[in-house]
Design a protein around this motif. Structure first.
Motif, mmCIF file in Angstrom:
data_model
loop_
_atom_site.group_PDB
_atom_site.id
_atom_site.type_symbol
_atom_site.label_atom_id
_atom_site.label_comp_id
_atom_site.label_asym_id
_atom_site.label_seq_id
_atom_site.Cartn_x
_atom_site.Cartn_y
_atom_site.Cartn_z
ATOM 1 N N LEU A 102 0.872 -1.279 -0.030
ATOM 2 C CA LEU A 102 -0.045 -0.139 -0.057
ATOM 3 C C LEU A 102 0.867 1.198 0.179
ATOM 4 C CD1 LEU A 102 -2.798 -1.246 2.371
ATOM 5 C CD2 LEU A 102 -3.171 -0.819 0.019
ATOM 6 N N ALA A 103 1.925 1.089 0.723
ATOM 7 C CA ALA A 103 2.798 2.220 0.455
ATOM 8 C C ALA A 103 3.327 2.699 -0.679
ATOM 9 C CB ALA A 103 4.117 2.116 1.724
ATOM 10 N N LYS A 104 3.472 1.804 -1.412
ATOM 11 C CA LYS A 104 3.973 1.946 -3.114
ATOM 12 C C LYS A 104 2.697 2.557 -3.968
ATOM 13 C CE LYS A 104 7.014 -1.787 -2.551
ATOM 14 N NZ LYS A 104 7.654 -3.147 -2.810
ATOM 15 N N LYS A 105 1.623 2.738 -3.342
ATOM 16 C CA LYS A 105 0.690 3.024 -4.351
ATOM 17 C C LYS A 105 0.241 4.561 -4.162
ATOM 18 C CE LYS A 105 -0.240 -1.050 -5.581
ATOM 19 N NZ LYS A 105 -0.072 -1.389 -6.872
ATOM 20 N N ALA A 106 0.040 5.177 -5.260
ATOM 21 C CA ALA A 106 -0.141 6.651 -5.340
ATOM 22 C C ALA A 106 -1.309 7.018 -4.445
ATOM 23 C CB ALA A 106 -0.404 7.074 -6.675
ATOM 24 N N ASP A 107 -2.414 6.007 -4.658
ATOM 25 C CA ASP A 107 -3.723 6.388 -3.756
ATOM 26 C C ASP A 107 -4.048 5.095 -3.115
ATOM 27 O OD1 ASP A 107 -6.306 6.962 -2.665
ATOM 28 O OD2 ASP A 107 -6.955 7.729 -4.720
ATOM 29 N N PRO A 108 -3.576 4.676 -1.992
ATOM 30 C CA PRO A 108 -3.766 3.484 -1.185
ATOM 31 C C PRO A 108 -5.080 3.196 -0.854
ATOM 32 C CG PRO A 108 -2.346 4.853 0.050
ATOM 33 C CD PRO A 108 -2.740 5.496 -1.360
ATOM 34 N N SER A 109 -6.093 4.298 -0.842
ATOM 35 C CA SER A 109 -7.074 4.308 -0.212
ATOM 36 C C SER A 109 -8.127 3.764 -1.608
ATOM 37 C CB SER A 109 -8.133 5.533 0.288
ATOM 38 O OG SER A 109 -7.415 5.819 1.379
ATOM 39 N N ALA A 110 -7.888 4.357 -2.711
ATOM 40 C CA ALA A 110 -8.624 3.959 -4.051
ATOM 41 C C ALA A 110 -8.401 2.446 -4.261
ATOM 42 C CB ALA A 110 -8.157 4.730 -5.089
ATOM 43 N N PHE A 111 -7.073 1.915 -4.064
ATOM 44 C CA PHE A 111 -6.608 0.672 -4.284
ATOM 45 C C PHE A 111 -7.427 -0.292 -3.420
ATOM 46 C CE2 PHE A 111 -3.650 -2.912 -3.672
ATOM 47 C CZ PHE A 111 -3.347 -3.208 -4.737
ATOM 48 N N VAL A 112 -7.667 -0.280 -2.145
ATOM 49 C CA VAL A 112 -8.269 -0.941 -1.227
ATOM 50 C C VAL A 112 -9.677 -0.905 -1.657
ATOM 51 C CG1 VAL A 112 -8.828 -1.332 1.118
ATOM 52 C CG2 VAL A 112 -6.499 -0.546 0.616
ATOM 53 N N ALA A 113 -10.202 0.211 -1.746
ATOM 54 C CA ALA A 113 -11.692 0.048 -2.501
ATOM 55 C C ALA A 113 -11.973 -0.469 -3.471
ATOM 56 C CB ALA A 113 -12.039 1.838 -2.450
ATOM 57 N N GLU A 114 -11.177 -0.300 -4.526
ATOM 58 C CA GLU A 114 -11.214 -1.215 -5.775
ATOM 59 C C GLU A 114 -11.266 -2.757 -5.482
ATOM 60 O OE1 GLU A 114 -9.038 -2.148 -10.030
ATOM 61 O OE2 GLU A 114 -8.863 -0.157 -8.888
ATOM 62 N N LEU A 115 -10.199 -3.373 -4.645
ATOM 63 C CA LEU A 115 -10.034 -4.669 -4.512
ATOM 64 C C LEU A 115 -11.450 -5.216 -3.609
ATOM 65 C CD1 LEU A 115 -6.418 -5.023 -3.011
ATOM 66 C CD2 LEU A 115 -7.380 -5.722 -5.095
ATOM 67 N N VAL A 116 -11.882 -4.291 -2.739
ATOM 68 C CA VAL A 116 -13.101 -4.798 -1.746
ATOM 69 C C VAL A 116 -14.339 -4.673 -2.428
ATOM 70 C CG1 VAL A 116 -14.470 -3.820 0.300
ATOM 71 C CG2 VAL A 116 -11.968 -4.051 0.264
ATOM 72 N N ARG A 117 -14.411 -3.895 -3.668
ATOM 73 C CA ARG A 117 -15.486 -3.584 -4.540
ATOM 74 C C ARG A 117 -15.504 -4.994 -5.426
ATOM 75 N NH1 ARG A 117 -14.968 2.307 -5.193
ATOM 76 N NH2 ARG A 117 -16.571 3.021 -3.690
ATOM 77 N N GLY A 118 -14.353 -5.367 -5.725
ATOM 78 C CA GLY A 118 -14.139 -6.764 -6.636
ATOM 79 C C GLY A 118 -14.470 -7.812 -5.783
ATOM 80 N N ARG A 119 -14.367 -7.844 -4.440
ATOM 81 C CA ARG A 119 -14.738 -8.848 -3.669
ATOM 82 C C ARG A 119 -16.597 -9.061 -3.438
ATOM 83 N NH1 ARG A 119 -11.863 -12.414 0.045
ATOM 84 N NH2 ARG A 119 -13.613 -13.635 0.911
ATOM 85 N N MET A 120 -16.599 -7.837 -3.208
ATOM 86 C CA MET A 120 -18.032 -7.671 -2.877
ATOM 87 C C MET A 120 -18.738 -8.042 -4.288
ATOM 88 S SD MET A 120 -18.185 -3.820 -1.213
ATOM 89 C CE MET A 120 -19.880 -3.632 -1.780
ATOM 90 N N MET A 121 -18.409 -7.625 -5.372
ATOM 91 C CA MET A 121 -19.165 -8.576 -6.772
ATOM 92 C C MET A 121 -19.091 -9.744 -6.793
ATOM 93 S SD MET A 121 -20.611 -5.804 -8.413
ATOM 94 C CE MET A 121 -21.050 -6.853 -9.529
ATOM 95 N N GLY A 122 -18.057 -10.477 -6.404
ATOM 96 C CA GLY A 122 -17.897 -11.960 -6.457
ATOM 97 C C GLY A 122 -18.861 -12.588 -5.518
ATOM 98 N N GLU A 123 -18.886 -11.945 -4.321
ATOM 99 C CA GLU A 123 -20.181 -12.342 -3.520
ATOM 100 C C GLU A 123 -21.437 -12.288 -3.998
ATOM 101 O OE1 GLU A 123 -19.254 -10.544 0.319
ATOM 102 O OE2 GLU A 123 -17.323 -11.495 0.651
ATOM 103 N N VAL A 124 -21.680 -11.226 -4.560
ATOM 104 C CA VAL A 124 -23.024 -10.962 -5.313
ATOM 105 C C VAL A 124 -23.074 -12.132 -6.426
ATOM 106 C CG1 VAL A 124 -24.446 -9.550 -6.975
ATOM 107 C CG2 VAL A 124 -23.391 -8.533 -4.802
ATOM 108 N N VAL A 125 -22.429 -12.151 -7.105
ATOM 109 C CA VAL A 125 -22.350 -13.300 -8.050
ATOM 110 C C VAL A 125 -22.727 -14.896 -7.837
ATOM 111 C CG1 VAL A 125 -20.973 -14.626 -10.009
ATOM 112 C CG2 VAL A 125 -21.162 -12.165 -9.944
#
Length: 94
Positions: free
Chosen positions: A17-40
């Motif tokens: 996360l320290a290497k990411k320009a926007d770690p919050s956006a990175f985490v949000a994208e990953l969590v949203r992907g997981r959420m979509m997987g759970e919906v599917v």
């Protein structure tokens, strides 16, 4: 709306996360992907499919096995067939 939260994470994750320009956006994208997987998964269960972690692991292992079986020759043959199909489609549009 956004909220600030405090998380406890393993060192390797913090380093990433320290290497990411926007770690919050990175985490949000990953969590949203997981959420979509759970919906599917839930939609598949509702449609009568039995989705288990073991079944998903088996499917992923099979996909990996198949990926490893693709040789350069197989890839070249697939490219040739794709090109032939595209030529045929172009001829039908003519």
């Amino acid at each position: 709306m956004t909220q600030q939260v405090t998380l406890t994470l393993p060192d390797d994750v913090v380093e990433l996360l320290a290497k990411k320009a926007d770690p919050s956006a990175f985490v949000a994208e990953l969590v949203r992907g997981r959420m979509m997987g759970e919906v599917v998964r839930e939609q598949l269960r509702a449609a009568g499919f039995a989705i288990t972690d073991e079944g998903v692991a088996e499917a992923r292992a099979e996909i990996e096995r198949l990926r490893k079986s693709i040789t350069p020759e197989t890839r070249a043959k697939a490219a040739e067939l794709y090109a032939e199909v595209m030529r045929m489609r172009a001829g039908f549009r003519g």
